[in-house]
Enzyme design. Structure first.
Site, short mmCIF file in Angstrom:
data_model
loop_
_atom_site.label_atom_id
_atom_site.label_comp_id
_atom_site.label_asym_id
_atom_site.label_seq_id
_atom_site.Cartn_x
_atom_site.Cartn_y
_atom_site.Cartn_z
N GLU A 1 2.67 -9.36 11.33
CA GLU A 1 2.42 -9.14 10.03
C GLU A 1 3.71 -8.76 9.30
O GLU A 1 3.85 -8.98 7.94
CB GLU A 1 1.39 -7.83 10.16
CG GLU A 1 0.65 -7.39 8.83
CD GLU A 1 -0.17 -6.40 8.86
OE1 GLU A 1 -0.43 -5.84 10.16
OE2 GLU A 1 -0.90 -5.80 8.09
N ASP B 1 0.61 -1.16 -0.03
CA ASP B 1 -0.14 -0.05 0.12
C ASP B 1 0.60 1.27 -0.07
O ASP B 1 0.55 1.90 -0.80
CB ASP B 1 -0.76 -0.09 1.15
CG ASP B 1 -1.91 -1.24 1.30
OD1 ASP B 1 -1.85 -2.04 0.19
OD2 ASP B 1 -2.46 -1.33 2.25
C1 2M8 Z 1 -2.93 -4.47 3.87
O1 2M8 Z 1 -4.09 -3.67 3.10
C2 2M8 Z 1 -5.41 -3.42 3.49
C3 2M8 Z 1 -6.00 -2.80 2.34
O2 2M8 Z 1 -5.94 -3.74 1.36
C4 2M8 Z 1 -5.24 -2.45 4.52
O3 2M8 Z 1 -4.24 -1.85 4.86
O4 2M8 Z 1 -6.43 -2.07 5.24
C5 2M8 Z 1 -1.89 -4.88 2.84
O5 2M8 Z 1 -0.63 -5.20 3.34
C6 2M8 Z 1 -2.29 -5.95 1.73
O6 2M8 Z 1 -1.34 -6.41 1.14
C7 2M8 Z 1 -2.92 -7.02 2.60
O7 2M8 Z 1 -3.54 -7.96 1.73
C8 2M8 Z 1 -4.07 -6.37 3.54
C9 2M8 Z 1 -4.78 -7.70 4.35
O8 2M8 Z 1 -3.73 -8.34 4.92
O9 2M8 Z 1 -3.47 -5.49 4.47
#
Ligand code: 2M8
Length: 432
Positions: free
Chosen positions: A405, A178
């Protein structure tokens, strides 16, 4: 040298703990990435999760992918989030009320309207191979093949915004990385949505210093609402943010190779997929590779320029079978910017850059998914010793830090969510 190889008993404990995370995070039809921060199903998370789940329950791994594709849109896109109707609409922002997907898919399951990296064909083939007999009884491959082909077709046609065959992403969330520094320059021209016009939920579950800024979010929301208000139409002129990303396209190419295997397994012709993979590999190298830097860089489709940011995305073409510059990428990974032999997981961004932040999301920390992809690529290109060493150090790191994470790649300090699904799933796969 310190021996970082975990002992067999450590493997058994890790295995048990990883299974517990996946059992805890399983909902009725799929696995959430993390219980609080991400309480729905995410697209590329499900692909990585299936790669691990196949060792625990091949049937559940198949269902993980099938439930995601159950929310596939009529136009072929696979949404980046499939919302769980049992979770309150305001538990995550932006939720179903923001995206308004309506009847974009046959089941009218509420989803987002953007996409994520196409890791699904790779995951489908890996899941099938874990237990072909069970897959056969459930008709897994014949059911998944047309859906995967439709998904790739969407990317290869409607998302060919640069006209050279590569797929473009139209939002930083689509990259999966992101707030990568690679998006700073292309994002800087986007007028942010006013700060009072939305309420972030992520900051209730993670420290602000480890997440994107409010200014980033303002721009994310502006891009997403413009796309939504245009009916999620794709045309080169309408996207203020349009990028040919190396990781995205590398997964698409690896996915076409996997689709060729899947086609052959169900008696279909693999040749068109291999031809697409060859065409895209040539475009990837000619458009995104810089031979003077031994690195791939994203291309900003709106300016025609490469974004010279040393982000992990530039190493990810390592997963492309037959990549002509794999050895050069290994050299770059071994250098000061990524320090493949010591940093673990591989840093998401250049360790030598003045704006590298080791604990902030995609601006420095190491992530297990991108490290797993690089490990997979090392094996693919015959770099077995480096691959084994990376695997041993990844397992050692997870043993010390838990299923976080993201992680400071030099100190091993964990950040973001704990009990993170793809960290647990890919750990299970690395143990095998
Ligand atoms: C993160 O992204 C989401 C938006 O899609 C967020 O920050 O709310 C990123 O690390 C993405 O790569 C990942 O798929 C998601 C869920 O783990 O989190």
């Amino acid at each position: 040298a310190v021996d970082t190889r975990p002992a067999a008993s450590d493997h058994r404990n890790l295995d048990r703990a990883a299974r517990r995370v996946l059992v805890t995070n399983w909902r009725a039809r799929a696995t959430v990435p993390a219980t609080k921060l991400y309480p729905h199903q995410w697209s590329w998370d499900s692909a990585f999760i299936a790669i691990g789940l196949r060792h625990l329950s091949p049937t559940r791994a198949q269902r993980e992918l099938e439930s995601l594709f159950g929310a596939q849109w009529h136009d072929g896109r696979v949404p980046h989030i499939v919302f769980d109707p049992d979770v309150p609409g305001d538990a995550y922002f932006p939720g179903p009320g923001f995206w308004r997907s309506g009847s974009a898919n046959a089941a009218a399951v509420p989803t987002s309207g953007i996409v994520q990296p196409p890791a699904h064909a790779l995951a489908t083939w890996a899941t099938y191979r874990a237990d072909p007999a069970v897959a056969h009884v459930r008709g897994f491959l014949p059911r998944m093949y047309p859906r995967l082909a439709h998904w790739h077709h969407y990317l290869l046609t409607r998302r060919d915004l640069g006209g050279a065959g590569l797929a473009s992403i139209v939002h930083p969330w689509e990259s999966g990385m992101d707030n990568s520094p690679a998006w700073d320059a292309p994002l800087s021209r986007i007028e942010p949505a006013p700060p009072g016009s939305f309420t972030r939920r992520d900051l209730a579950h993670a420290p602000a210093a480890e997440r994107p800024t409010d200014l980033d979010y303002g721009r994310y929301i502006r891009l997403a609402s413009d796309y939504r208000d245009a009916g999620y139409a794709d045309s080169p002129s309408m996207h203020a943010f349009a990028i040919e990303d190396p990781l995205y396209n590398a997964l698409l190419i690896a996915g076409e190779h996997a689709l060729a295997d899947i086609a052959a397994a169900i008696g279909r012709d693999p040749a068109p997929h291999l031809a697409t993979a060859a065409r895209l590999t040539a475009a990837l190298v000619s458009r995104l590779y810089d031979p003077a830097a031994n690195m791939f860089f994203p291309r900003n489709v709106n300016t025609g320029e490469l974004v010279r940011s040393w982000s992990i995305t530039g190493l990810m073409p390592m997963i492309v079978p037959g990549l002509p510059v794999a050895r050069e990428l290994v050299d770059t990974a071994l250098g000061n910017r990524f320090r493949l032999r010591e940093a673990c997981p591989l840093p998401s961004y250049d360790l030598t850059a003045p704006d590298h932040v080791p604990g902030q999301y995609w601006r420095g920390p190491g992530w297990v998914n991108t490290s797993w992809l690089f490990w997979h690529g090392l094996r693919l290109h015959g770099e077995t010793a480096l691959a084994d060493d990376l695997r041993d150090r990844l397992l050692h790191r997870v043993l010390e830090t838990g299923f976080r994470e993201y992680v400071d790649p030099l100190t091993g300090t964990g950040h973001g969510s704990d009990g993170f699904s793809w960290t647990a799933a890919l750990t299970l796969d690395l143990i095998r």
